[in-house]
Write a protein that holds these residues in place. Structure first.
Motif, PDB file in Angstrom:
ATOM      1  N   LEU A   1      42.771  41.834  43.868  1.00 27.40           N
ATOM      2  CA  LEU A   1      43.701  41.406  42.817  1.00 27.40           C
ATOM      3  C   LEU A   1      44.270  40.035  43.151  1.00 27.40           C
ATOM      4  CD1 LEU A   1      45.265  42.170  40.206  1.00 27.40           C
ATOM      5  CD2 LEU A   1      47.048  43.123  41.690  1.00 27.40           C
TER       6      LEU A   1
ATOM      7  N   LYS B   1      38.071  41.396  35.738  1.00 28.09           N
ATOM      8  CA  LYS B   1      38.751  41.728  34.497  1.00 28.09           C
ATOM      9  C   LYS B   1      40.182  41.202  34.532  1.00 28.09           C
ATOM     10  CE  LYS B   1      36.082  45.813  33.190  1.00 28.09           C
ATOM     11  NZ  LYS B   1      36.128  47.243  32.794  1.00 28.09           N
TER      12      LYS B   1
ATOM     13  N   GLY C   1      47.464  38.178  36.113  1.00 28.52           N
ATOM     14  CA  GLY C   1      46.819  39.012  37.116  1.00 28.52           C
ATOM     15  C   GLY C   1      45.343  39.180  36.787  1.00 28.52           C
TER      16      GLY C   1
ATOM     17  N   TRP D   1      43.799  41.730  34.510  1.00 30.82           N
ATOM     18  CA  TRP D   1      44.596  42.911  34.862  1.00 30.82           C
ATOM     19  C   TRP D   1      45.865  42.976  34.012  1.00 30.82           C
ATOM     20  CZ3 TRP D   1      43.437  47.223  37.133  1.00 30.82           C
ATOM     21  CH2 TRP D   1      44.437  48.060  37.642  1.00 30.82           C
ATOM     22  N   TYR D   2      46.561  41.852  33.925  1.00 30.04           N
ATOM     23  CA  TYR D   2      47.736  41.761  33.063  1.00 30.04           C
ATOM     24  C   TYR D   2      48.057  40.295  32.843  1.00 30.04           C
ATOM     25  CZ  TYR D   2      50.988  40.440  36.867  1.00 30.04           C
ATOM     26  OH  TYR D   2      51.643  39.790  37.881  1.00 30.04           O
TER      27      TYR D   2
ATOM     28  N   ARG E   1      42.743  51.584  42.054  1.00 26.58           N
ATOM     29  CA  ARG E   1      41.518  50.967  42.564  1.00 26.58           C
ATOM     30  C   ARG E   1      41.267  51.226  44.048  1.00 26.58           C
ATOM     31  NH1 ARG E   1      39.404  47.157  38.992  1.00 26.58           N
ATOM     32  NH2 ARG E   1      40.025  47.773  36.885  1.00 26.58           N
TER      33      ARG E   1
ATOM     34  N   PRO F   1      44.165  41.879  28.548  1.00 27.83           N
ATOM     35  CA  PRO F   1      44.096  42.828  29.664  1.00 27.83           C
ATOM     36  C   PRO F   1      43.004  43.879  29.465  1.00 27.83           C
ATOM     37  CG  PRO F   1      46.373  42.394  29.088  1.00 27.83           C
ATOM     38  CD  PRO F   1      45.537  41.735  28.024  1.00 27.83           C
ATOM     39  N   GLY F   2      42.259  44.117  30.540  1.00 24.90           N
ATOM     40  CA  GLY F   2      41.172  45.081  30.504  1.00 24.90           C
ATOM     41  C   GLY F   2      39.832  44.491  30.137  1.00 24.90           C
TER      42      GLY F   2
ATOM     43  N   PHE G   1      47.580  48.788  40.764  1.00 20.97           N
ATOM     44  CA  PHE G   1      46.261  48.424  41.272  1.00 20.97           C
ATOM     45  C   PHE G   1      45.912  49.232  42.516  1.00 20.97           C
ATOM     46  CE2 PHE G   1      43.161  45.841  43.536  1.00 20.97           C
ATOM     47  CZ  PHE G   1      42.263  45.522  42.524  1.00 20.97           C
TER      48      PHE G   1
ATOM     49  N   THR H   1      41.538  40.743  38.339  1.00 25.60           N
ATOM     50  CA  THR H   1      40.746  41.366  39.387  1.00 25.60           C
ATOM     51  C   THR H   1      39.640  40.386  39.761  1.00 25.60           C
ATOM     52  OG1 THR H   1      39.069  42.487  38.027  1.00 25.60           O
ATOM     53  CG2 THR H   1      41.197  43.595  38.285  1.00 25.60           C
TER      54      THR H   1
ATOM     55  N   GLN I   1      52.717  45.871  39.287  1.00 21.67           N
ATOM     56  CA  GLN I   1      51.299  45.716  38.993  1.00 21.67           C
ATOM     57  C   GLN I   1      50.461  45.974  40.248  1.00 21.67           C
ATOM     58  OE1 GLN I   1      49.815  45.368  36.136  1.00 21.67           O
ATOM     59  NE2 GLN I   1      51.614  45.031  34.839  1.00 21.67           N
ATOM     60  N   GLN I   2      50.967  45.557  41.401  1.00 22.56           N
ATOM     61  CA  GLN I   2      50.278  45.830  42.660  1.00 22.56           C
ATOM     62  C   GLN I   2      50.291  47.323  42.974  1.00 22.56           C
ATOM     63  OE1 GLN I   2      51.011  41.471  44.796  1.00 22.56           O
ATOM     64  NE2 GLN I   2      52.244  43.189  45.469  1.00 22.56           N
TER      65      GLN I   2
END
Length: 238
Positions: free
Chosen positions: A188, A165, A175, A167-168, A113, A148-149, A109, A177, A105-106
């Motif tokens: 994150l 938002k 996760g 993230w997951y 981003r 998510p999102g 991101f 943001t 996930q990192q």
């Protein structure tokens, strides 16, 4: 036999993803967090006895974990398939899987981003003899949290106000943001619960990883102090 496939769709082409895994300086922008020995860990995991496919779509690591990249019209599907942990590593297997879930996930991101901005990280962890629930301690009602999102706004029990938002999310990780974790864009925040593991961790634990971008020294220190204080209060065990 391989187990525990982990996948994430990254909005970047396969060549960009491959470079994030094959250039140490880029790998350091998503693997783990800042710590003494990170460079050595990256060398050990990604360069010691690994196998690269000629098409740069498959990377097999020394311990049997395998990254595969699948180009798609909307980006690249990155899948990590875990090898089977044996011997002294068997008791760490679930923690390793959870760690990889964070790291991919990192990776997503960082590429989507902040592909050109170095990160600064904060990492705290601990255990709770009181069997603290991480979401309850933070004041996060995961049942009401958007998917998510979707945008969110939270005021944690620590007093920190977060917005961004989702993230997951999974059964054990969340996760988010966070707008205040970056000078431009967002940073994150990953929150993770850990179950007790015989011979490794007697009590439930928690890990928190913050990836920040462009914050000044004072702002970064303030974020770190908030999370240090939270862990000392709720997860004081090692």
């Amino acid at each position: 036999m391989d187990t525990n496939p982990l996948s994430v769709l990254v909005n970047a082409d396969a060549e960009q993803v491959w470079r994030m895994m094959r250039e140490p300086a880029k790998t350091a922008q998503w693997h783990g967090w800042e710590m003494e020995g990170l460079d050595d860990e990256i060398q050990q995991i990604y360069y010691s006895d690994v196998l690269e496919s000629p098409d740069h779509l498959r990377l097999e690591l020394e311990m049997g974990d395998v990254f595969t990249l699948e180009p798609r019209p909307d980006g690249t599907l990155v899948t990590l398939t875990r090898g089977v942990a044996t011997g002294e590593f068997a008791k760490y297997d679930s923690d390793i899987t959870e760690g990889w879930a964070m790291f991919i996930q990192q990776l997503k991101f960082a590429l989507e981003r902040h592909p050109h901005t170095p990160r600064r990280t904060i990492f705290v962890d601990g255990t709770s003899a009181a069997h603290t629930n991480l979401w309850d301690a933070l004041g996060i009602d995961t049942g009401w949290l958007p998917g998510p999102g979707e945008p969110y706004q939270l005021t944690l029990n620590t007093g920190a106000a977060l917005k961004g938002k989702v993230w997951y999310r999974s059964d054990t990780q969340l996760g988010l943001t966070v707008a205040d974790y970056a000078e431009h864009g967002d940073g994150l925040l990953i929150l993770a619960q850990q179950a007790p593991v015989e011979g490794l961790r007697e009590h439930p634990g928690a890990q928190i990883v913050v990836s920040t971008y462009g914050l000044g020294a004072a702002a970064l220190e303030a974020v770190g102090a908030q999370w240090d204080a939270f862990m000392e209060t709720h997860y004081p065990g090692e």
